[in-house]
Write a protein that holds these residues in place. Sequence first.
Motif, PDB file in Angstrom:
ATOM      1  N   CYS A   1      -8.981  10.320  -0.311  1.00  0.00           N
ATOM      2  CA  CYS A   1      -9.127   9.085  -1.095  1.00  0.00           C
ATOM      3  C   CYS A   1     -10.615   8.871  -1.369  1.00  0.00           C
ATOM      4  O   CYS A   1     -11.359   8.481  -0.463  1.00  0.00           O
ATOM      5  CB  CYS A   1      -8.554   7.899  -0.325  1.00  0.00           C
TER       6      CYS A   1
ATOM      7  N   ALA B   1      -7.716   0.915   0.785  1.00  0.00           N
ATOM      8  CA  ALA B   1      -6.452   0.529   0.142  1.00  0.00           C
ATOM      9  C   ALA B   1      -5.672   1.756  -0.313  1.00  0.00           C
ATOM     10  O   ALA B   1      -4.443   1.826  -0.134  1.00  0.00           O
ATOM     11  CB  ALA B   1      -6.740  -0.398  -1.039  1.00  0.00           C
TER      12      ALA B   1
ATOM     13  N   ALA C   1      -4.172   3.328   2.748  1.00  0.00           N
ATOM     14  CA  ALA C   1      -3.033   2.567   3.274  1.00  0.00           C
ATOM     15  C   ALA C   1      -1.776   2.856   2.458  1.00  0.00           C
ATOM     16  O   ALA C   1      -0.675   3.004   3.017  1.00  0.00           O
ATOM     17  CB  ALA C   1      -3.354   1.071   3.247  1.00  0.00           C
ATOM     18  N   GLY C   2      -1.931   2.956   1.147  1.00  0.00           N
ATOM     19  CA  GLY C   2      -0.791   3.303   0.304  1.00  0.00           C
ATOM     20  C   GLY C   2      -0.267   4.688   0.596  1.00  0.00           C
ATOM     21  O   GLY C   2       0.950   4.924   0.653  1.00  0.00           O
TER      22      GLY C   2
ATOM     23  N   GLN D   1       1.756   4.783   3.828  1.00  0.00           N
ATOM     24  CA  GLN D   1       3.100   4.214   3.713  1.00  0.00           C
ATOM     25  C   GLN D   1       4.133   5.299   3.442  1.00  0.00           C
ATOM     26  O   GLN D   1       5.231   5.301   4.004  1.00  0.00           O
ATOM     27  CB  GLN D   1       3.157   3.205   2.553  1.00  0.00           C
TER      28      GLN D   1
ATOM     29  N   ARG E   1      -4.470  -5.182  -2.570  1.00  0.00           N
ATOM     30  CA  ARG E   1      -3.024  -5.007  -2.404  1.00  0.00           C
ATOM     31  C   ARG E   1      -2.424  -4.204  -3.558  1.00  0.00           C
ATOM     32  O   ARG E   1      -1.584  -3.327  -3.350  1.00  0.00           O
ATOM     33  CB  ARG E   1      -2.338  -6.374  -2.324  1.00  0.00           C
TER      34      ARG E   1
ATOM     35  N   GLU F   1      -3.258  -0.537  -3.147  1.00  0.00           N
ATOM     36  CA  GLU F   1      -2.410   0.058  -2.092  1.00  0.00           C
ATOM     37  C   GLU F   1      -1.013   0.346  -2.623  1.00  0.00           C
ATOM     38  O   GLU F   1      -0.466   1.440  -2.413  1.00  0.00           O
ATOM     39  CB  GLU F   1      -2.340  -0.884  -0.900  1.00  0.00           C
ATOM     40  N   ASN F   2      -0.426  -0.625  -3.305  1.00  0.00           N
ATOM     41  CA  ASN F   2       0.934  -0.434  -3.825  1.00  0.00           C
ATOM     42  C   ASN F   2       0.994   0.698  -4.845  1.00  0.00           C
ATOM     43  O   ASN F   2       1.930   1.517  -4.843  1.00  0.00           O
ATOM     44  CB  ASN F   2       1.436  -1.728  -4.464  1.00  0.00           C
TER      45      ASN F   2
END
Length: 378
Positions: free
Chosen positions: A5, A22, A25-26, A29, A362, A365-366
């Motif tokens: 990343c 971020a 983190a995505g 998941q 957010r 991340e999504n």
Amino acid sequence: MKIVCAPDSFKGSVTAAQAAAALAAGARQVCPEAEVIELPFADGGEGTLDALMAAWGREPESVATVDALGRPTQARYGLSPDGRTAVIEAAEANGLPQVSDVPLQPLRADTYGVGLIAHHVMTAGAEEILLCIGGSATTDGGTGILRALGVEFLDEEGVPTTPGGAGLNRTARADLSGMDPHARKVRWRIAVDVDNPLIGERGAAAVFGPQKGATAENIAELDAGLNQLATVLAAMAGVPAEDYRSAEGFGAAGGIPLALVSVLGAEVVPGSTMVAEALGLDNVLAGADLVLTGEGRFDAQSLGGKVVDAVASRAPKSSGVVVIAGAVQLSPAQSRAAGITAAFSIAPGAANLEELQSDAARLIENTAAHACALFVFR
């Protein structure tokens, strides 16, 4: 899987370090067992100091200096883990935000404060200076930096010239006898993110002068002054003046490269290249299955040596390269031609800029999670 990343900052919303976190983190998941590496990146402009400090696990340090109008201020700088390399963002001392509280003074503003930071890090033992020069309020050809290091700029009568852009036209010679001996012992690298030449229609004064408060008359005076300074310094260096007048990148930050290249032998490098070398980007990307990068706006400028371009061009040919951005303005064909597999906007639907900025982490991340799923579950 190995997922890297390596984003730029999303200006106005998240830093490069926050964007990298971020993205990671995505990725986690969807790929909880993957090796996920966070590498905040920058192109040598705003945010480069923070990106390098985050990647090196260091905190910036602070030193007393002056702003572009000579007023006392504090500026940050950074040191590599071994203390040998200092990172200076010139705008910490000569930036436009520092003088935004008063009317802009394009003929008076100078880079003396940047030189004070350089003097501090050299005295402390730095062997290399990475100087990032975007966002300046100055057009003095870098003379202020050299003044802070002990150089005098004199007119035909041997009288010191006025600091800033106003004195450039009268410059007849530079007296190096009092220059700090450290100045030529360190390695200087100047990070630029523009290719403008020193003078002319695309030069430092014509293109960037207006944002620093320069009128048409000021621009003509500054352009002529930079031309005069190039003539003087080229003669001292024993090179054709045209080499300095037309060199790519010499128009950056009011001509800072001119003084440092001619007197100190500085190297002018694309900012993203310098940061890539400092962070060991090639080694980090080696063996990556998926590379996530991004920035606020993915457009044609992104492919001209900016972060996305630097990451995509160095990624392994076998890896997927995905850009995640606030806005995506390039077509799929344009992206693929640049070595980019796909690009996604973080906008979940109709939204204004303020909404996207306030919830950027957010949304990044999504979007990263969606992008990773395409590679994991295909």
